[in-house]
Design a protein around this motif. Structure first.
Motif, PDB file in Angstrom:
ATOM      1  N   LEU A 213       0.853  -1.190   0.000  1.00  0.00           N
ATOM      2  CA  LEU A 213       0.000   0.000   0.000  1.00  0.00           C
ATOM      3  C   LEU A 213       0.887   1.238   0.000  1.00  0.00           C
ATOM      4  CD1 LEU A 213      -3.016   0.865   0.172  1.00  0.00           C
ATOM      5  CD2 LEU A 213      -2.726   0.992   2.658  1.00  0.00           C
ATOM      6  N   TYR A 214       0.675   2.112  -0.965  1.00  0.00           N
ATOM      7  CA  TYR A 214       1.419   3.360  -1.064  1.00  0.00           C
ATOM      8  C   TYR A 214       0.432   4.506  -0.903  1.00  0.00           C
ATOM      9  CZ  TYR A 214       4.918   0.201  -2.974  1.00  0.00           C
ATOM     10  OH  TYR A 214       5.802  -0.847  -3.140  1.00  0.00           O
ATOM     11  N   GLY A 215       0.341   5.041   0.324  1.00  0.00           N
ATOM     12  CA  GLY A 215      -0.699   6.020   0.602  1.00  0.00           C
ATOM     13  C   GLY A 215      -2.049   5.332   0.526  1.00  0.00           C
ATOM     14  N   LYS A 216      -2.889   5.794  -0.396  1.00  0.00           N
ATOM     15  CA  LYS A 216      -4.186   5.160  -0.625  1.00  0.00           C
ATOM     16  C   LYS A 216      -4.209   4.362  -1.933  1.00  0.00           C
ATOM     17  CE  LYS A 216      -6.346   6.590   3.042  1.00  0.00           C
ATOM     18  NZ  LYS A 216      -6.816   5.649   4.079  1.00  0.00           N
ATOM     19  N   VAL A 217      -3.040   4.219  -2.557  1.00  0.00           N
ATOM     20  CA  VAL A 217      -2.931   3.466  -3.804  1.00  0.00           C
ATOM     21  C   VAL A 217      -2.523   2.030  -3.487  1.00  0.00           C
ATOM     22  CG1 VAL A 217      -1.746   3.243  -6.014  1.00  0.00           C
ATOM     23  CG2 VAL A 217      -2.349   5.513  -5.148  1.00  0.00           C
ATOM     24  N   GLY A 218      -3.373   1.077  -3.868  1.00  0.00           N
ATOM     25  CA  GLY A 218      -3.047  -0.325  -3.679  1.00  0.00           C
ATOM     26  C   GLY A 218      -2.139  -0.823  -4.784  1.00  0.00           C
ATOM     27  N   TYR A 219      -1.256  -1.755  -4.440  1.00  0.00           N
ATOM     28  CA  TYR A 219      -0.307  -2.317  -5.399  1.00  0.00           C
ATOM     29  C   TYR A 219      -0.391  -3.833  -5.321  1.00  0.00           C
ATOM     30  CZ  TYR A 219       4.248  -3.921  -7.205  1.00  0.00           C
ATOM     31  OH  TYR A 219       5.243  -4.579  -7.883  1.00  0.00           O
ATOM     32  N   ILE A 220      -0.631  -4.481  -6.462  1.00  0.00           N
ATOM     33  CA  ILE A 220      -0.663  -5.943  -6.515  1.00  0.00           C
ATOM     34  C   ILE A 220       0.278  -6.404  -7.615  1.00  0.00           C
ATOM     35  CG2 ILE A 220      -2.046  -7.998  -6.952  1.00  0.00           C
ATOM     36  CD1 ILE A 220      -4.432  -6.602  -5.792  1.00  0.00           C
ATOM     37  N   ARG A 221       1.235  -7.213  -7.245  1.00  0.00           N
ATOM     38  CA  ARG A 221       2.201  -7.783  -8.184  1.00  0.00           C
ATOM     39  C   ARG A 221       1.790  -9.217  -8.494  1.00  0.00           C
ATOM     40  NH1 ARG A 221       5.696  -8.623 -12.152  1.00  0.00           N
ATOM     41  NH2 ARG A 221       7.320 -10.121 -11.687  1.00  0.00           N
ATOM     42  N   VAL A 222       1.591  -9.540  -9.782  1.00  0.00           N
ATOM     43  CA  VAL A 222       1.266 -10.889 -10.219  1.00  0.00           C
ATOM     44  C   VAL A 222       2.450 -11.407 -11.025  1.00  0.00           C
ATOM     45  CG1 VAL A 222      -0.308 -12.340 -11.559  1.00  0.00           C
ATOM     46  CG2 VAL A 222      -1.209 -10.387 -10.280  1.00  0.00           C
ATOM     47  N   SER A 223       3.120 -12.447 -10.518  1.00  0.00           N
ATOM     48  CA  SER A 223       4.363 -12.903 -11.145  1.00  0.00           C
ATOM     49  C   SER A 223       4.143 -13.984 -12.189  1.00  0.00           C
ATOM     50  CB  SER A 223       5.343 -13.409 -10.082  1.00  0.00           C
ATOM     51  OG  SER A 223       4.791 -14.510  -9.383  1.00  0.00           O
ATOM     52  N   SER A 224       3.023 -14.715 -12.136  1.00  0.00           N
ATOM     53  CA  SER A 224       2.709 -15.718 -13.143  1.00  0.00           C
ATOM     54  C   SER A 224       1.253 -16.121 -12.979  1.00  0.00           C
ATOM     55  CB  SER A 224       3.621 -16.950 -13.026  1.00  0.00           C
ATOM     56  OG  SER A 224       3.383 -17.648 -11.817  1.00  0.00           O
ATOM     57  N   PHE A 225       0.749 -16.874 -13.957  1.00  0.00           N
ATOM     58  CA  PHE A 225      -0.638 -17.311 -13.925  1.00  0.00           C
ATOM     59  C   PHE A 225      -0.681 -18.828 -13.754  1.00  0.00           C
ATOM     60  CE2 PHE A 225      -0.883 -13.195 -15.884  1.00  0.00           C
ATOM     61  CZ  PHE A 225      -2.080 -12.665 -15.422  1.00  0.00           C
ATOM     62  N   ASN A 226      -0.701 -19.271 -12.490  1.00  0.00           N
ATOM     63  CA  ASN A 226      -0.894 -20.692 -12.239  1.00  0.00           C
ATOM     64  C   ASN A 226      -2.255 -20.887 -11.570  1.00  0.00           C
ATOM     65  OD1 ASN A 226      -0.597 -20.151  -9.496  1.00  0.00           O
ATOM     66  ND2 ASN A 226       1.475 -20.951  -9.364  1.00  0.00           N
ATOM     67  N   GLU A 227      -2.492 -22.046 -11.019  1.00  0.00           N
ATOM     68  CA  GLU A 227      -3.823 -22.364 -10.518  1.00  0.00           C
ATOM     69  C   GLU A 227      -4.222 -21.546  -9.288  1.00  0.00           C
ATOM     70  OE1 GLU A 227      -3.873 -26.571  -9.955  1.00  0.00           O
ATOM     71  OE2 GLU A 227      -3.778 -27.014 -12.101  1.00  0.00           O
ATOM     72  N   GLU A 228      -3.255 -20.849  -8.682  1.00  0.00           N
ATOM     73  CA  GLU A 228      -3.528 -20.089  -7.471  1.00  0.00           C
ATOM     74  C   GLU A 228      -3.757 -18.608  -7.728  1.00  0.00           C
ATOM     75  OE1 GLU A 228      -0.138 -20.704  -5.030  1.00  0.00           O
ATOM     76  OE2 GLU A 228      -0.440 -22.857  -4.812  1.00  0.00           O
ATOM     77  N   THR A 229      -3.523 -18.129  -8.942  1.00  0.00           N
ATOM     78  CA  THR A 229      -3.395 -16.701  -9.174  1.00  0.00           C
ATOM     79  C   THR A 229      -4.647 -15.897  -8.839  1.00  0.00           C
ATOM     80  OG1 THR A 229      -1.714 -17.042 -10.881  1.00  0.00           O
ATOM     81  CG2 THR A 229      -2.875 -14.940 -10.909  1.00  0.00           C
ATOM     82  N   ASP A 230      -5.792 -16.238  -9.414  1.00  0.00           N
ATOM     83  CA  ASP A 230      -6.978 -15.403  -9.220  1.00  0.00           C
ATOM     84  C   ASP A 230      -7.411 -15.360  -7.759  1.00  0.00           C
ATOM     85  OD1 ASP A 230      -9.204 -13.783 -10.260  1.00  0.00           O
ATOM     86  OD2 ASP A 230     -10.424 -15.480  -9.617  1.00  0.00           O
ATOM     87  N   GLY A 231      -7.408 -16.500  -7.096  1.00  0.00           N
ATOM     88  CA  GLY A 231      -7.783 -16.510  -5.691  1.00  0.00           C
ATOM     89  C   GLY A 231      -6.848 -15.667  -4.844  1.00  0.00           C
ATOM     90  N   ALA A 232      -5.540 -15.749  -5.151  1.00  0.00           N
ATOM     91  CA  ALA A 232      -4.562 -14.962  -4.406  1.00  0.00           C
ATOM     92  C   ALA A 232      -4.722 -13.473  -4.680  1.00  0.00           C
ATOM     93  CB  ALA A 232      -3.144 -15.418  -4.766  1.00  0.00           C
ATOM     94  N   LEU A 233      -5.071 -13.109  -5.924  1.00  0.00           N
ATOM     95  CA  LEU A 233      -5.273 -11.691  -6.251  1.00  0.00           C
ATOM     96  C   LEU A 233      -6.468 -11.128  -5.485  1.00  0.00           C
ATOM     97  CD1 LEU A 233      -5.018  -9.994  -9.690  1.00  0.00           C
ATOM     98  CD2 LEU A 233      -7.038  -9.615  -8.310  1.00  0.00           C
ATOM     99  N   ARG A 234      -7.553 -11.860  -5.452  1.00  0.00           N
ATOM    100  CA  ARG A 234      -8.734 -11.397  -4.726  1.00  0.00           C
ATOM    101  C   ARG A 234      -8.434 -11.240  -3.234  1.00  0.00           C
ATOM    102  NH1 ARG A 234     -14.023 -11.865  -6.519  1.00  0.00           N
ATOM    103  NH2 ARG A 234     -14.211 -12.061  -8.777  1.00  0.00           N
ATOM    104  N   ALA A 235      -7.707 -12.200  -2.680  1.00  0.00           N
ATOM    105  CA  ALA A 235      -7.354 -12.115  -1.266  1.00  0.00           C
ATOM    106  C   ALA A 235      -6.462 -10.893  -1.010  1.00  0.00           C
ATOM    107  CB  ALA A 235      -6.648 -13.392  -0.827  1.00  0.00           C
TER     108      ALA A 235
END
Length: 509
Positions: A213-235
Motif C-alpha cells: 500500500l502506497y498512501g491510498k494506492v493499492g499495489y498488486i504484483r502478479v508474477s505468473s498465472f498458475n492455478e492459485e493466481t486469481d484466488g490470491a489476487l482477490r485475497a
C-alpha cells in the motif's frame, strides 16, 4: 488436474482428447505405418493428389534411410527410442519457437509446475537458434535473488557449454537436488564480459501474488498465472482494502516480467475488473476450432482507476490481461512494450506418457488486434533505465527463429486516449542520470513503479479518469471496445491458451 488447466495457455481445441492406446505400428503394402498411409489417402486432394502422396512416400523413405544409417554407423550405439525422440523434437521445434515434444518425464515436470511448486532455480527460458535466452526470472526464487534479467543468454552451466542444446536439455542441466549449488555463465546486453552467477537450488513455491500500500494506492504484483493466481489476487485486494480502511483511491496491477500461464486464470483476472464483453478470442486453421471468451465478472474494485505495468518480460497470459484491460479502457498501461507472444499452444498427450505442445492458433485482443511479434504498447511509455536499446541483442518474440507472422488482426492502432490526467504528458520516459540503482527490496529505487504511483494518484483525482474507469467497469458487452473490432468465429467452450516459453523451473503458464 483438469485437462484444460494443464494446457499451457493453449486453446482446448482437442477438448477431452486422451492419449491413444499404445500399439505396434501396422505397415501397409508400401512399408509405411498404416496410420500414416491412411492419413495420406484421406488428405489427398488438389490438382495432383497422386504426386503429393508420392512425394510424401519419398520423404518418409528418406527418413527411414537416415534412421538406419545413424543406427548402424554412428560412432557409438544409440537407442531407437532416443533417435525417434530427437526426430519428434526436431519436427516440432523447427515449426516455431513454442511447439515442442515432451518426453514422459518432461510432461510430468510440467504438470507439477502448473501447481506452482517445484525444485530448481526459477527461470523461464526459451531456445533461440541454439542459444538459451531468459524470458523472465520468477519472483522469490534463487534466479530472481541472484539478479537474473529478461534477455540474459545462458552460455554454460557449471562451465559446460550449452551451445546448440535444446531448451529441454539445458533445463535438465540446471535442475538438481535442493541445496546444491550451480553456476551459470551469462551474457548480458550492455556488458562486454560474460558474468558468472552462482545460485543454490531449492524447492520453489512461487508467491504468485504480493501486495503493498502506497498512501491510498493499492499495489498488486502478479508474477505468473498458475492455478492459485486469481484466488490470491482477490485475497490481496481484500487485504489492501482493510489496510486502507476501505478507502483505496486507485490500484496498480504489476505484470512486469510475468511470463504468462494458464488462460483460464488470465480470464478470471480480467473478470475481476471487467463486468462483461469479450476478453480474448482465438483463430485457428479451421474456423470451427476458433473460440471467444467473454467476461462474466463483477469488478472487485467498484470502478477504481487501475494502472497496469508491463515490460519486455510480460508475455502470453499477461499480455492477454493487459490487452483486454487496455481495449476496454478499464486500465491505463504504463511501462515498455511487452514480449509479443500471440500464439496458442495445445497440449496433446501422446502414447507412451509424453505430450506434444503444438501451436494451433493465434489469439486476439477484444478489439481484434493480434499482438504476435508486436506486443502490447503501453499508453504511457516509461523505461526501466536510460540505457539505449541494444538492437544487436534482441529479446522479443519477433526476434526468435521461426517466429510466426502477425496476421489476421486489425491493423489500426487504438484511438488516442482522452481520459489521461494532464500530468501524464509530463511523466519522464527514462530515469534521470542521478536515479539510484534498482534494488528489488527497495521500491523507492523502482523508477517505473514510482511513476505508476504518481499516475494512479492523478487518475484518482481526475474526474475524467474516474468516470472512464467507472464506465468501463460496468459497460454493456463490447461497449468499451473500439469499433475496429473484427469478430472471430465463436465456439462455446473453454480452455487454456498460449504458453509463453519453455519453463526451466518456474510455473509455466
Amino acid at each position: 488436474m483438469k485437462f484444460r488447466s494443464s494446457l499451457l495457455l493453449g486453446a482446448a481445441f482437442a477438448g477431452g482428447l486422451a492419449a491413444a492406446p499404445a500399439a505396434g505400428w501396422l505397415l501397409d503394402h508400401h512399408g509405411l505405418p498404416h496410420a500414416i498411409s491412411t492419413a495420406l489417402a484421406q488428405a489427398a486432394g488438389g490438382e495432383n493428389p497422386a504426386s503429393s502422396i508420392a512425394d510424401t512416400h519419398r520423404a518418409l523413405g528418406l527418413f527411414g534411410d537416415v534412421f538406419e544409417r545413424v543406427r548402424a554407423d554412428y560412432v557409438e550405439p544409440v537407442s531407437d527410442g532416443k533417435l525417434i525422440e530427437n526426430s519428434l523434437d526436431g519436427m516440432l521445434s523447427g515449426l516455431d519457437p513454442h511447439s515442442s515434444y515432451m518426453n514422459p518425464k518432461q510432461y510430468a515436470d510440467m504438470q507439477v509446475q502448473t501447481k506452482g511448486e517445484f525444485g530448481g532455480l526459477g527461470i523461464e527460458v526459451i531456445g533461440d537458434q541454439g542459444l538459451i535466452r531468459v524470458v523472465s526470472p520468477v519472483d522469490g526464487t534463487p534466479a530472481a535473488r541472484a539478479g537474473m534479467k529478461p534477455g540474459d543468454l545462458i552460455l554454460a552451466v557449471d562451465g559446460k557449454s550449452l551451445d546448440g542444446m535444446s531448451s529441454d536439455e539445458a533445463i535438465a542441466k540446471m535442475r538438481g537436488a535442493p541445496g546444491t549449488k550451480v553456476t551459470l555463465t551469462v551474457k548480458r546486453k550492455g556488458i562486454d564480459k560474460p558474468l558468472s552467477v552462482t545460485m543454490t537450488r531449492e524447492i520453489v513455491h512461487i508467491q504468485v501474488v504480493r501486495s503493498d500500500l502506497y498512501g491510498k494506492v493499492g499495489y498488486i504484483r502478479v508474477s505468473s498465472f498458475n492455478e492459485e493466481t486469481d484466488g490470491a489476487l482477490r485475497a490481496a485486494y481484500d487485504k489492501l482494502k482493510k489496510q486502507a480502511g476501505g478507502k483505496l483511491s486507485a490500484l496498480i496491477l504489476d505484470l512486469r516480467n510475468n511470463p504468462g500461464g494458464l488462460l483460464d486464470q488470465a480470464i478470471d483476472v480480467c473478470d475481476d475488473f471487467i463486468a462483461s464483453g469479450e476478453v480474448v478470442s482465438t483463430r485457428a486453421r479451421h474456423k470451427e476450432d476458433s473460440q471467444r471468451w467473454d467476461a462474466r465478472g463483477d469488478d472487485i474494485t467498484g470502478g477504481l482507476p487501475v494502472v497496469v505495468m508491463i515490460n519486455g518480460g510480460s508475455a502470453s497470459a499477461s499480455e492477454i490481461v493487459a490487452g483486454a484491460l487496455q481495449d476496454h479502457r478499464r486500465a491505463v498501461l504504463l511501462g515498455e512494450t511487452s514480449f509479443g507472444k500471440g500464439s496458442v499452444q495445445t497440449l496433446i498427450p501422446v502414447p507412451g506418457g509424453g505430450a506434444i505442445r503444438l501451436t494451433t492458433a493465434r489469439y486476439y485482443t477484444p478489439s481484434g488486434r493480434s499482438i504476435q511479434g508486436l506486443g502490447i504498447t503501453p499508453d504511457v511509455l516509461v523505461r526501466e533505465t536510460d540505457d539505449p536499446p541494444d538492437h544487436l541483442f534482441p529479446d522479443r518474440e519477433a526476434d526468435l527463429a521461426h517466429a510466426l507472422k502477425n496476421q489476421g488482426g486489425t491493423t489500426p492502432k487504438l484511438p488516442p486516449r482522452t481520459d489521461l490526467p494532464a500530468m501524464a504528458a509530463s511523466i519522464p520516459k527514462v530515469p534521470p542520470k542521478t536515479w539510484p540503482a534498482f534494488d528489488l527490496f527497495k521500491p523507492a529505487t523502482d523508477f517505473q513503479l514510482q511513476q505508476a504511483i504518481k499516475l494512479a494518484d492523478a487518475m484518482s483525482a481526475d474526474p475524467t479518469s474516474r468516470e472512464t474507469a467507472q464506465r468501463a467497469a460496468t459497460a454493456a458487452p463490447d461497449a468499451a471496445v473500439p469499433a475496429a473490432t473484427v469478430p472471430a468465429p465463436v465456439k462455446p467452450d473453454s480452455g487454456a491458451a498460449p504458453h509463453n516459453a519453455t519453463p526451466v523451473n518456474p510455473a509455466p503458464k
